[in-house]
Structure formats: structure tokens, C-alpha cells
Design a protein around this motif. Structure first.
Motif, PDB file in Angstrom:
ATOM      1  N   MET A  98       0.851  -1.186   0.000  1.00  0.00           N
ATOM      2  CA  MET A  98       0.000   0.000   0.000  1.00  0.00           C
ATOM      3  C   MET A  98       0.883   1.231   0.000  1.00  0.00           C
ATOM      4  O   MET A  98       1.730   1.403   0.877  1.00  0.00           O
ATOM      5  CB  MET A  98      -0.886  -0.033   1.262  1.00  0.00           C
ATOM      6  N   ASN A  99       0.689   2.098  -1.008  1.00  0.00           N
ATOM      7  CA  ASN A  99       1.549   3.274  -1.176  1.00  0.00           C
ATOM      8  C   ASN A  99       3.003   2.819  -1.313  1.00  0.00           C
ATOM      9  O   ASN A  99       3.890   3.226  -0.565  1.00  0.00           O
ATOM     10  CB  ASN A  99       1.381   4.256  -0.017  1.00  0.00           C
ATOM     11  N   ARG A 133      -3.396   1.228  -3.400  1.00  0.00           N
ATOM     12  CA  ARG A 133      -3.718   2.661  -3.427  1.00  0.00           C
ATOM     13  C   ARG A 133      -3.808   3.168  -4.867  1.00  0.00           C
ATOM     14  O   ARG A 133      -4.744   3.880  -5.227  1.00  0.00           O
ATOM     15  CB  ARG A 133      -2.654   3.434  -2.651  1.00  0.00           C
ATOM     16  N   ARG A 147      -8.508   7.589   1.381  1.00  0.00           N
ATOM     17  CA  ARG A 147      -7.924   6.514   0.567  1.00  0.00           C
ATOM     18  C   ARG A 147      -6.837   5.778   1.338  1.00  0.00           C
ATOM     19  O   ARG A 147      -5.972   5.145   0.735  1.00  0.00           O
ATOM     20  CB  ARG A 147      -7.316   7.106  -0.707  1.00  0.00           C
ATOM     21  N   LYS A 148      -6.872   5.863   2.668  1.00  0.00           N
ATOM     22  CA  LYS A 148      -5.919   5.104   3.462  1.00  0.00           C
ATOM     23  C   LYS A 148      -6.315   3.633   3.470  1.00  0.00           C
ATOM     24  O   LYS A 148      -7.411   3.271   3.039  1.00  0.00           O
ATOM     25  CB  LYS A 148      -5.857   5.665   4.882  1.00  0.00           C
TER      26      LYS A 148
END
Length: 243
Positions: A98-99, A133, A147-148
Motif C-alpha cells: 500500500m503506497n 492505493r 484513501r488510506k
């Protein structure tokens, strides 16, 4: 077979802050799941060698005192973490993060800081990354709200037990990626190489859109210059200032 039905390697860091160039790894996880095989999870707690700010400790729950007492030397953790990811990548397993540009860039800088061969130098062009993400922003551009990872877990009905612990976040990222791929043929129905290449373009477009938003928003103009468009990691600066 669709990529999301095979093995996935979830990767997550909890850190001393949000500056990829200066902050340090506190906890980390690499979890391999899917593909009809048992889940295999490896976690690390590092003594980062610096004070862990109170704000960061409130997020992941690890204080400076705990890291010093229970953590392993940072160089040892970084070496083992890079080795675990390299093994997965060279086996053809995509890294789910994620990210991703945050975690992979920070790991890259930690490797260089401690004299460990960086992941990109080991695996080269074999690295394939899945970033929930980036995928979510592409397939559902106009959805309101955050959007976490916690937000994505609610949106895609994925259980998240123990948010902001590296192991919980790593497995949740894999599950979110799986859900998106299952629901969207334009994600799950294309090959891994093509999806990786597509995410490079999508991430750049998303970053450019964010920078444009900052430039036109009073009081936020200064944030535009700090937006990086590279994905899945920001290249390290070389001698002479070149990247």
C-alpha cells in the motif's frame, strides 16, 4: 492463471516518520499468501538508532525504549528484509504494498545507509509491484472519502485487525488487491507485466493531479513541489545531483 490467484508477497513498514530520505524502519513484515498454499509471515522489530517521535509511536505503538530493548540492529533487519523480498521477487511473486513508493523508497535508503545491497540492484527489472492505493484511485477515481488502507478495507469489505501493525497491514493490502482484481477485469484480467507498467503511468497521473490540486488551492501551493511522480520507488540521488 490470473496473477491474483497466485502467490502474493505483502510488504509493509512502520517507521519513525514520513520522510523517506531521513526516517527509519521500526517494524516490518513480509507475508506470502494465496496460491493455494499456507500463509508464511516474517516480521521484524528494529532498533532504528534514532529517537522515535511520540507522534510516530502513537501510530504504531513502538516507543524508543522498547525498540532499544527488544529490537534487532537496524542493519541486520534491513539485510534480512531485502533478502526476503528479493527471494520472493526472483521467484516471480509480485510485491503487494500500500503506497509502495513510500515503503520501497524508504527501504532503499535504509539499505544504502547501512551498506546493504539495495533490492533494485539485486532484482533489477524482475520487480513487479501491486499497489492497492494506485489501483483504487484508478478504478474509482471520484469516490468521496479517504484513501488510506483502513478506508480501502471498508470499501472492499476486507477485515483489518490491528491497523498500523506491519503484519496486519501487509496481509490486508494483499486482500484489498485481490478484491479489486476480482471485481475489475481491467486489473485482474491483464498480465502482471502489463499491470506493473500501467501502474507506473497511473501513479504518475495521480501525482500530477495532486500537485495541480495543491497549486490551485490557497494555502497549499507550497506542497506541490514536494509531490513525486515516480513509482514504485523514487530513485536515489547519485553523485553530482543526478537521479
Amino acid at each position: 492463471m490470473s496473477w491474483y490467484l497466485g502467490r502474493l508477497a505483502g510488504f509493509d513498514l512502520e517507521t519513525s516518520g514520513v520522510d523517506v530520505e531521513a526516517d527509519r524502519i521500526v517494524t516490518a513484515c513480509v507475508v506470502q499468501c494465496g496460491g493455494g498454499q499456507p500463509v508464511q509471515s516474517a516480521t521484524w522489530l528494529a532498533d532504528p538508532g534514532v529517537e522515535i517521535p511520540e507522534e510516530a509511536a502513537k501510530v504504531h505503538g513502538i516507543t524508543t525504549e522498547q525498540a532499544r530493548a527488544e529490537g534487532r540492529p537496524a542493519a541486520e533487519v534491513v539485510e534480512q528484509l531485502v533478502a526476503a523480498l528479493a527471494e520472493a521477487v526472483l521467484a516471480g511473486t509480485p510485491v503487494v504494498a500500500m503506497n509502495a513508493s513510500f515503503d520501497l523508497t524508504l527501504l532503499d535508503r535504509e539499505a544504502r545507509r547501512h551498506g546493504v545491497q539495495p533490492l533494485v540492484d539485486i532484482v533489477g527489472d524482475d520487480l513487479r509491484v501491486i499497489d492497492p492505493r494506485v489501483l483504487d484511485k484508478q478504478v474509482d477515481r471520484f469516490r468521496r472519502g479517504g484513501r488510506k488502507l483502513e478506508d480501502l478495507c471498508r470499501t472492499y469489505r476486507v477485515a483489518l485487525n490491528g491497523a498500523h501493525s506491519a503484519d496486519a497491514d501487509a496481509i490486508a493490502a494483499c486482500r484489498v488487491a485481490w478484491r479489486i482484481a476480482q471485481q475489475r477485469a481491467d486489473v485482474g484480467g491483464i498480465g502482471l507485466d502489463a499491470l506493473h507498467a500501467a501502474q507506473i503511468v497511473w501513479a504518475r497521473e495521480q501525482a500530477e493531479s495532486l500537485a495541480a490540486y495543491f497549486r490551485r488551492t490557497p494555502g497549499k501551493e507550497h506542497q506541490a513541489d514536494g509531490v513525486r511522480t515516480e513509482w514504485p520507488l523514487v530513485p536515489a540521488q547519485r553523485a553530482g545531483g543526478e537521479s
